[in-house]
Scaffold this active site. Structure first.
Site: not given
Ligand SMILES: Nc1ncnc2c1ncn2[C@@H]1O[C@H](COP(=O)(O)OS(=O)(=O)O)[C@@H](OP(=O)(O)O)[C@H]1O
Length: 884
Positions: A616, A618-620, A714, A835, A837
């Site tokens: 959570k 921003g790894t994706t 998150s 991602k 949310r």
């Molecule tokens: N470009 C972009 N698009 C969408 N989301 C983004 C982006 N950059 C950072 N984030 C933040 O990434 C959060 C999700 O983190 P992860 O991808 O590491 O989640 S996971 O651990 O793989 O489930 C996600 O958390 P939430 O906002 O709580 O959904 C985002 O805040």
């Protein structure tokens, strides 16, 4: 016939040549004939050199033991346990001048070989914690050098002494001779003890009457001079001191000519029974080069730790003969050799309970020797029920070169051979010819073992590495218990004692206190590898094992026995449960491993960098942006965990590295292409840094840090979105504040929510394994607000080409509220709904709780980052300045 024809031809050509009607072709043929004759003669000479004629009388063991025939200890070995051990940890604290001195290395080697946990501290530095609550952390304190103890900073010395007195912990102190020429006698400040330096000693024996002896069996004398001439001996006048050993002076290079050698009894190892200051100490008048002192050292550890650091007296032994029927013609066993083997086995059975030679056979080579050697093969089968057996490959093939099908065929053929000849094969044990396929793992070998022989136990010298031998360990893979295997110095080519590498003395030294003896000493379970040729020719295996077993029984109270391999495997992992889990290493880090690893496999199929999380942050998004780069290649998706492989953290690790590598393509250009994977759960898993470093020591790591409070929230929302019942049933605040008396599920979710955010703890753990230059830390807030600058820095960190300007590839998407991939002028590709949310803002009370919860950790984090010269993320600066 052929030879006669050749002579006739030669005559004809010779006559023709001498009759002067010679053509060029005749001269040419004559030259060839002459070369052939020379070649045959030379080859014959060479062969007879490499196979010296068999001796009528192979060498016989020469170990002399005064206590021979007395198969029990002179005194009952001491069990040093006392009530004091209850309050002690099972660890040794070792003070050294430097990690790299010869003496320090010897101490570490013995402790590691005996599998005792230890910590090395440089003297002169601050002390490590000595206690943990009401427990003493160290059960013995070792000083590499007496001077280091005597000259220790007063405060530290006081602390150590007090600790030893309170917890009844003893010290082991090595006393080395003064280097300055001229000093030959010195008083130890503060003790009624005088040291005499630079002594040469002879006729060394142990004092049978001290309480120290557990493994060591006193009673023998080592006749003649000892090796070094820089021994320190002890002179004292106090009842607290008790000699551990006695010796006499021998002529010494430091003495003036004409000096008469004092004939009194000298003491080169001394016990202080605590009569002076309530601290028990063992002093050694030398380092651990002297083999007998290693025994005394082990017994001292046991005694001074109140039995906390005691090795068992049981030694399980197995002698494998790795290649029955396999051997060059002229070096194989004759019927007389087989008879001798059976006789020795019977002899050894009187000394080692249940002893049997364990024969590994390859049926293809049956009766492929001389007529006499073929009779030898028949003899082995005649006595088949006297031995234990295990199956190899039919033709002794190297497993890593073959497919599953071919391996199964080969094993089946050998299995049938066993059936045809009534060879008993029920031990579920196998080793791989040429060490191949067991480690590094060739999955096909494990599968075929299971399918054909139902193998449950194996052994190898190669895990984690061949050298140093005392670091070899075991592991379990695919239900097969792989035990460490020892070398006894006999290889396929060691057939005759006179041509033993280094000469007979080298083998005898190894037996009499050297490597082979020490292997018996340190390892509760000993599996030795020998070869067919070691039982024929000079029968060196019989010589070696008869000798070493006699030597072990002469000098130790160890109880030697043999049990079936399966029982031994179970016993091994009962003793060392921590070894069950393998630690996969990079097969390409070690030349020997590459040689026994399939040529179809390549380390280039392993990632060059990892995105390690935490979840959570921003790894994706980072994973997606990285994969847009033309020379960065991500892993294939997993059917279970989508884009994440999750190899190093969970049960996937047990599937082995072949499984892991299948997630990556073989790169077309190894230098320019960068394979990577991201698994966000790696960051906070305790095992992952060690495992990742084992396999990918050169890999670069990227982690992302966001405000841990936001991360926790998150994650909670993520769990709710995944319909986790506990997350649905409890509010965020309820989860954060769950007490220790709360239901287990609630406590679990609380820990999983909060723990990853203790960044300092996890980062420190990673930095124990990886140097900081291999770790890049991304500010997660920047990744959201300015991803192209983050991608710029990452490309520099990776040294990757071509350079890609992400400003052109990424664009802020107002609808998504995040940066997304540019598809065309008016179309973006954003991450999915999971991602970024939409959820309500965090309640103030949860914010306050988390601010407080992470405050100290965040301070420590900023210190850690500063220490390693990382940039402090904006959110952390704000948090610490109270702005967040
Ligand atoms: N470009 C972009 N698009 C969408 N989301 C983004 C982006 N950059 C950072 N984030 C933040 O990434 C959060 C999700 O983190 P992860 O991808 O590491 O989640 S996971 O651990 O793989 O489930 C996600 O958390 P939430 O906002 O709580 O959904 C985002 O805040």
């Amino acid at each position: 016939m052929a030879f006669r024809r050749f002579v006739e031809r030669f005559k004809t050509y010779y006559l023709r040549a001498t009759s002067r009607h010679v053509s060029l072709s005749h001269i040419f043929i004559l030259a060839i004939c002459l070369s052939l004759v020379t070649f045959v003669i030379l080859s014959y000479r060479l062969m007879s050199l490499s196979h010296p004629t068999r001796k009528a009388n192979p060498p016989q063991p020469v170990i002399k033991c005064r206590l021979d025939g007395l198969n029990k200890p002179l005194f009952t070995p001491k069990d040093h346990h006392t009530r004091a051990s209850v309050k002690l940890g099972k660890r040794v604290l070792v003070f050294v001048e430097s990690h790299y001195t010869k003496h320090a290395k010897q101490i570490m080697a013995v402790l590691e070989a005996a599998r005792f946990e230890y910590k090395i501290e440089n003297t002169g530095k601050s002390l490590p914690a000595l206690t943990h609550f009401d427990k003493g952390r160290w059960s013995v304190i070792v000083f590499e050098n007496l001077e280091a103890y005597i000259n220790m900073d007063n405060w530290n010395r006081g602390m150590i002494d007090k600790y030893c007195q309170e917890y009844k912990v003893g010290m082991i102190i090595f006393v080395h001779s003064a280097e300055e020429y001229g000093i030959d006698r010195e008083k130890v400040p503060g003790f009624p003890l005088i040291l005499r330096y630079n002594m040469a000693l002879r006729d060394y024996r142990l004092n049978a009457f001290t309480e120290l002896w557990r493994i060591t069996r006193p009673g023998e004398t080592i006749p003649g001079p000892l090796e070094d001439d820089n021994w320190t001996v002890f002179e004292y006048n106090h009842s607290s001191y008790e000699p551990i050993s006695y010796a006499r002076a021998a002529p010494n290079q430091f003495l003036d000519p004409g000096y008469t050698i004092d004939n009194s009894t000298l003491v080169a190892a001394l016990l202080d029974r605590g009569g002076l200051d309530r601290i028990w100490r063992v002093y050694f008048g030398n380092g651990l080069s002297f083999w007998l002192h290693r025994l005394v050292f082990l017994d001292s550890l046991s005694f001074l730790s109140h039995g906390k650091l005691s090795l068992s007296l049981d030694r399980y032994i197995q002698v494998d003969v790795d290649d029955i029927f396999v051997g060059a013609v002229g070096t194989r066993m004759t019927p007389a050799d087989v008879e001798a083997m059976v006789k020795t086995q019977e002899k050894l059975q009187r000394q080692v309970e249940g002893f049997h030679f364990n024969l590994g056979f390859s049926g293809y080579f049956f009766k492929r020797g001389t007529a006499l050697e073929n009779e030898g093969d028949d003899k082995i089968l005649e006595y088949k029920n006297k031995f234990w057996w295990f199956g190899h490959m039919w033709r002794h093939e190297q497993a890593h070169k073959f497919t599953l099908e071919r391996l199964e065929q080969s094993m089946l053929r050998n299995y049938q051979f066993a059936k045809e000849h009534g060879i008993p094969i029920h031990h579920q044990y196998a080793v791989a010819p040429h060490h191949s396929g067991v480690y590094p793992v060739h999955e096909e070998l494990y599968a075929s073992w299971k399918n054909v022989w139902d193998i449950r136990v194996s052994s190898t010298e190669e895990y984690p590495k061949l050298h140093p031998a005392w670091r070899r360990r075991g592991f379990i893979h695919r239900g097969v218990m792989v035990l460490p295997r020892q070398t006894c110095g006999l290889f396929t080519h060691t057939l005759y004692i006179d041509s033993y590498p280094g000469g007979r003395e080298t083998l005898d030294n190894s037996i009499q206190g050297g490597d082979l003896f020490l292997t018996f000493l340190y390892n509760p379970i000993n599996i030795y590898m020998t070869h067919l040729g070691n039982f024929g020719n000079d029968r060196l295996a019989l010589y070696t094992f008869e000798s070493v077993i006699k030597f072990v029984q002469c000098w130790t109270n160890l109880k030697l026995k043999q049990i079936p391999p399966l029982e031994m495997g179970i016993k091994y992992f009962e003793m060392f449960p921590e070894e069950k889990d393998p630690l996969w290493q990079n097969p390409c880090s070690y030349k020997r491993h590459i040689e026994i690893w399939s040529t179809n496999k390549t380390c280039e199929r392993l990632p060059k960098f990892l995105v390690i999380g935490p979840q959570k942050t921003g790894t994706t998004a980072l994973y997606t942006f990285l994969a847009m780069h033309p020379t960065i290649i991500s892993n294939y998706d997993s059917s279970e965990t989508f884009e994440e492989v999750q190899f190093f953290n969970g049960h996937n690790y047990y599937k082995g590295i072949d499984w892991y590598m299948k997630f990556f393509p073989v790169p077309e250009n190894v230098t320019s292409e960068f394979l990577f994977e991201k698994s966000a759960t790696y960051f906070d898993n305790e095992l992952v840094p060690m495992r990742a470093h084992g396999l990918l020591p050169k890999a670069k790591l990227i982690c992302i840090l966001v405000n841990p409070a936001k991360r926790a929230y998150s994650w909670y929302q993520h769990m709710r979105a995944h319909q986790d019942p506990t997350a649905l049933n409890y509010t965020f605040y309820e989860i954060l504040t769950a007490s220790e008396t709360a239901p287990r599920k609630l406590k679990d979710i609380r820990n999983r929510c909060l723990n990853p955010g203790v960044y300092v703890q996890h980062l420190s753990h990673w930095l124990e394994y990886y140097p900081s230059r291999q770790l890049f830390i991304v500010d997660g807030e920047r990744l959201k607000s300015n991803p192209s600058s983050v991608m710029h820095n990452i490309q520099r960190f990776l040294h990757i080409e071509p350079y890609v300007d992400y400003q052109k590839l990424l664009r802020y998407d107002p609808k998504k509220g995040f940066y997304c991939q540019v598809l065309s002028n008016d179309r973006n590709k954003c991450l999915g709904r999971s991602k970024g949310r939409k959820y309500p803002a965090m309640e103030q009370k949860s914010q306050d709780f988390l601010k407080q919860y992470y405050h100290k950790n965040n301070i420590a984090l900023s210190k850690l980052l500063e220490r390693y010269k990382y940039r402090i993320p904006d959110w952390l600066q704000k948090d610490l300045s109270g702005q967040d």
